[in-house]
Design an enzyme around this catalytic site. Structure first.
Site, PDB file in Angstrom:
ATOM      1  N   PHE A 125       0.862  -1.190   0.000  1.00 17.86           N
ATOM      2  CA  PHE A 125       0.000   0.000   0.000  1.00 17.86           C
ATOM      3  C   PHE A 125       0.896   1.237   0.000  1.00 17.86           C
ATOM      4  O   PHE A 125       1.843   1.338   0.779  1.00 17.86           O
ATOM      5  CB  PHE A 125      -0.958   0.016   1.183  1.00 17.86           C
ATOM      6  CG  PHE A 125      -1.946   1.137   1.078  1.00 17.86           C
ATOM      7  CD1 PHE A 125      -2.986   1.069   0.162  1.00 17.86           C
ATOM      8  CD2 PHE A 125      -1.805   2.292   1.820  1.00 17.86           C
ATOM      9  CE1 PHE A 125      -3.883   2.113   0.003  1.00 17.86           C
ATOM     10  CE2 PHE A 125      -2.701   3.356   1.670  1.00 17.86           C
ATOM     11  CZ  PHE A 125      -3.740   3.263   0.763  1.00 17.86           C
ATOM     12  N   ASP A 194       1.125  -4.405   8.774  1.00 19.67           N
ATOM     13  CA  ASP A 194       0.020  -3.473   8.560  1.00 19.67           C
ATOM     14  C   ASP A 194      -1.257  -4.308   8.449  1.00 19.67           C
ATOM     15  O   ASP A 194      -1.415  -5.100   7.515  1.00 19.67           O
ATOM     16  CB  ASP A 194       0.263  -2.644   7.294  1.00 19.67           C
ATOM     17  CG  ASP A 194      -0.827  -1.598   7.072  1.00 19.67           C
ATOM     18  OD1 ASP A 194      -1.941  -1.742   7.628  1.00 19.67           O
ATOM     19  OD2 ASP A 194      -0.565  -0.631   6.332  1.00 19.67           O
ATOM     20  N   TYR A 219     -11.060   2.859   9.892  1.00 16.52           N
ATOM     21  CA  TYR A 219     -12.253   3.240   9.122  1.00 16.52           C
ATOM     22  C   TYR A 219     -12.682   2.212   8.086  1.00 16.52           C
ATOM     23  O   TYR A 219     -13.586   2.476   7.301  1.00 16.52           O
ATOM     24  CB  TYR A 219     -12.088   4.626   8.479  1.00 16.52           C
ATOM     25  CG  TYR A 219     -10.871   4.853   7.609  1.00 16.52           C
ATOM     26  CD1 TYR A 219     -10.807   4.364   6.316  1.00 16.52           C
ATOM     27  CD2 TYR A 219      -9.790   5.588   8.079  1.00 16.52           C
ATOM     28  CE1 TYR A 219      -9.706   4.595   5.518  1.00 16.52           C
ATOM     29  CE2 TYR A 219      -8.679   5.817   7.286  1.00 16.52           C
ATOM     30  CZ  TYR A 219      -8.644   5.328   6.006  1.00 16.52           C
ATOM     31  OH  TYR A 219      -7.548   5.549   5.220  1.00 16.52           O
ATOM     32  N   LYS A 220     -12.036   1.041   8.081  1.00 19.67           N
ATOM     33  CA  LYS A 220     -12.426   0.000   7.134  1.00 19.67           C
ATOM     34  C   LYS A 220     -13.364  -0.988   7.832  1.00 19.67           C
ATOM     35  O   LYS A 220     -14.506  -0.649   8.142  1.00 19.67           O
ATOM     36  CB  LYS A 220     -11.167  -0.655   6.573  1.00 19.67           C
ATOM     37  CG  LYS A 220     -10.272   0.329   5.801  1.00 19.67           C
ATOM     38  CD  LYS A 220      -9.004  -0.342   5.305  1.00 19.67           C
ATOM     39  CE  LYS A 220      -8.072   0.650   4.623  1.00 19.67           C
ATOM     40  NZ  LYS A 220      -8.603   1.159   3.349  1.00 19.67           N
ATOM     41  N   ARG A 368     -12.587  -3.572  -7.468  1.00 20.70           N
ATOM     42  CA  ARG A 368     -12.425  -4.152  -6.134  1.00 20.70           C
ATOM     43  C   ARG A 368     -13.778  -4.169  -5.417  1.00 20.70           C
ATOM     44  O   ARG A 368     -14.497  -3.172  -5.409  1.00 20.70           O
ATOM     45  CB  ARG A 368     -11.407  -3.320  -5.350  1.00 20.70           C
ATOM     46  CG  ARG A 368     -10.876  -3.990  -4.126  1.00 20.70           C
ATOM     47  CD  ARG A 368      -9.737  -3.173  -3.516  1.00 20.70           C
ATOM     48  NE  ARG A 368     -10.198  -1.878  -3.044  1.00 20.70           N
ATOM     49  CZ  ARG A 368      -9.582  -1.163  -2.080  1.00 20.70           C
ATOM     50  NH1 ARG A 368      -8.468  -1.629  -1.540  1.00 20.70           N
ATOM     51  NH2 ARG A 368     -10.061   0.001  -1.706  1.00 20.70           N
TER      52      ARG A 368
END
Lengths: 409, 409
Positions: A125, A194, A219-220, A368
């Site tokens: 990422f 991560d 926030y996921k 996605r």
């Protein structure tokens, strides 16, 4: 999964089906982007109203003590610990994932003066690589990249810390955390995981893997709200030796003594920096509480089943329409999202969104789809695949409106 | 100010008197701690409800574009710029004050390889000194402290950056920003101003002072809510040369290209790091908008007048009761709070709070009272001083309940 009826039967048998009502979701849409921004728990609306009107508005400054604001980073961290196989005193909520990456990477490099390399993989990422570059430049260290197949061979006595994202943001491919950790530690390196696409999505057991360090996103899958504060993990055995470069007052041993000299707090508290973001922490705590009330093994199993079902239905119903699976087929080696490549990925995703199927696009060509077991069901999977098929077979995606790019993808 | 009637007459003539109704303040209390946590604007309640239910709940991931979430750090920064004499493109909202201090101090030291000293004063707000120590340790630099009277003489060719808080958190003493900046620049140093106790409280004109760098707090006079995100300022002329060590994805020139290599954004955007905290930004924007709607010269004049009135009344009515003024008497050289020393400062402040006068205590012996012109009036000043006099003359403060210490002071 071969039919809408079969999908409905799976939903009817789903032990988590009542959780959908715990979220305030827009009607008539299929939200498959909870891996980017989790949905709004209904309880969060009331919680934030209470935090704002009661704690801030009425009790004002007293809420630092009375409402436990000052303890929120450790309290919510202790709850997240239950989702990632950590002890409560090994996890804090603070800052953003990027800032926490900086703290832990810099601490890990500083603690090992003979080792000057941060090792990671290309295509990690972006913020992980960018922050690692910033740490390397700041400390005179070096960022080394090796493809994931060769990552173990790239470990040598120069590597201070191996930085990997447990579940890849594009492919959803998942590393074997215990095996990689073992291999890195055998070479004397620390590992920083991560967990942004893992926490709340797949079973994570940091202590069973003897993990050193980790960070992750609020926030996921934790449903903490847009730009929610992030979390960090430092294994108990490392806490005394590691120092955060971001030595702000909340990480001080006695912040309210207001002394001139920094003295790091005992244990995990030294990884705090500035004043904690109370609104974000309150929202995040509601999201985490909701997850902790669920049957977690059932949750992870459902996530895998939803992804597998989507892969099956799309490969069956959209065969020959230009899609290529970009996600591992085997549930145990992937996270809770599915990616397909298509050379027209951008306009196809915009057409899907216009039809109420909300996924996202990742450059250069990835469609996605996130499957969040608390509020996505098998009928959603079926319907999303049917709408995708319709868009591909009719060519509805090839509309000028769908080709226009947005600032944020 | 010699009487309650005089106080009431001053309130009746106050052009800002209607602003009190713009805040949701508890009845029956006098809130004199807005310098620590600003009060809740009524508009913020509705704004946050809309951000939560509408933007997050209904529009979900689309709000990054549709609701302008992605622009919020620059948009709210551009508004704060109007309060501090900066251009809109010189200010960003991001992270905490502590994290922003780290970014700018490290950037300033890195940009001047021949200079290895960060200069500051003892007794500066702790996090400023702590972060400076962290930067010094991280970069192999040095933190030098000199008393404020001798700060100009302590500037030499080794000083990379002078770090000062414009309005002191205890004494409220205010530096002459233009004169100090000139003196430091004459020695080749940059100056970083911490505006945490200045922005929204006193007139600040960074560009008129030819300022280099600044940071500040969102939750004090800006009324942004507990743990609100902070702001940072980088003068246009420095933006191209300075690099943030915290090179997260939001500071990238093209964050949504998802490339492996960090390239800093043009201008101020490179000082962003992680995903912006949307709930905190929304609340902060309401607080800033409220200030921008007010007559700012009148606001600053009223702040000075409230402080002067409090000093006068307390020195008159509480003479001989053990209080010593710890704040400059001259309005033009102080911020918008007043401090008195008393050897029993802690229990006296607890007794005040129990009587509904909400100030705070700062170690070792400071009673601190903030006067926020939007929601504090002259009658509040009179009544607070009378209650203080009563507590001191009756000895009501000497109660075991008032001696117990709290986690957060």
């Amino acid at each position: 999964m071969k039919s809408l009826d079969e999908a409905r039967a799976l939903d009817a048998a789903d032990p988590l089906r009542t959780y959908r009502d715990a979220f305030d979701l827009p009607a008539g849409e299929i939200y498959l982007d909870g891996n980017s921004l989790g949905a709004l728990p209904r309880a969060t609306v009331a919680r934030l109203a209470g935090t704002v009107r009661g704690e801030w508005g009425r009790d004002l400054i007293r809420s630092w003590n009375k409402a436990g604001w000052i303890d929120a980073p450790a309290r919510v961290g202790g709850k997240i610990a239950q989702l990632i196989g950590a002890q409560a005193h090994e996890v804090l909520v603070a800052d953003s994932t990027s800032v926490n990456l900086f703290k832990l990477l810099a601490a890990a490099v500083k603690a090992q003066p003979g080792r000057r390399v941060i090792l990671s993989e290309p295509g990690n990422f972006p913020t992980d690589l960018y922050v690692a570059q910033g740490v390397a430049e700041t400390l005179g260290a070096e960022l080394r990249l090796a493809p994931r197949e060769a990552i173990v061979e790239a470990l040598d006595e120069d590597v201070a810390v191996l930085l990997l994202t447990h579940v890849h943001y594009q492919s959803a491919a998942m590393f074997d955390m215990a095996a990689i950790t073992r291999a890195a530690q055998a070479k004397g390196a620390l590992v920083l995981w991560d967990l942004s696409h893992s926490a709340g999505a797949v079973a994570v057991d940091l202590n069973a893997a003897n993990a050193d360090l980790a960070v992750g996103c609020g926030y996921k899958y934790l449903n903490g709200g847009p730009g929610a504060p992030a979390f960090l993990f430092v294994a108990e055995r490392h806490q005394a030796a590691l120092r955060s470069p971001l030595s702000g007052w909340m990480g001080h041993a006695a912040p309210f003594d207001f002394g001139d000299d920094y003295a790091p707090g005992e244990g995990i508290s030294r990884f705090l920096c500035g004043t904690p973001p109370i609104l974000g922490l309150a929202a995040l705590e509601e999201g985490v509480d909701l997850l902790l009330g669920a049957d977690l093994p059932a949750l992870y199993a459902k996530g895998q089943a939803l992804c597998s079902a989507f892969i099956d239905v799309v490969e069956d119903r959209c065969a020959g329409l230009g899609l290529t699976l970009a996600t591992p087929r085997e549930g145990a080696t992937r996270g809770s999202h599915v990616s397909f490549r298509h050379e027209q990925g951008w306009p196809i995703m915009q057409a899907l969104i216009a039809r109420g199927v909300i996924g996202d696009f990742r450059a250069p060509d990835i469609l996605r789809f996130g499957f969040t077991p608390l509020y996505v069901g098998f009928e959603d999977v079926w319907n999303a695949a049917e709408i995708l098929r319709d868009i591909l077979t009719t060519g509805a995606w090839d509309d000028p409106a769908f080709h226009a790019r947005a600032a944020v993808t």
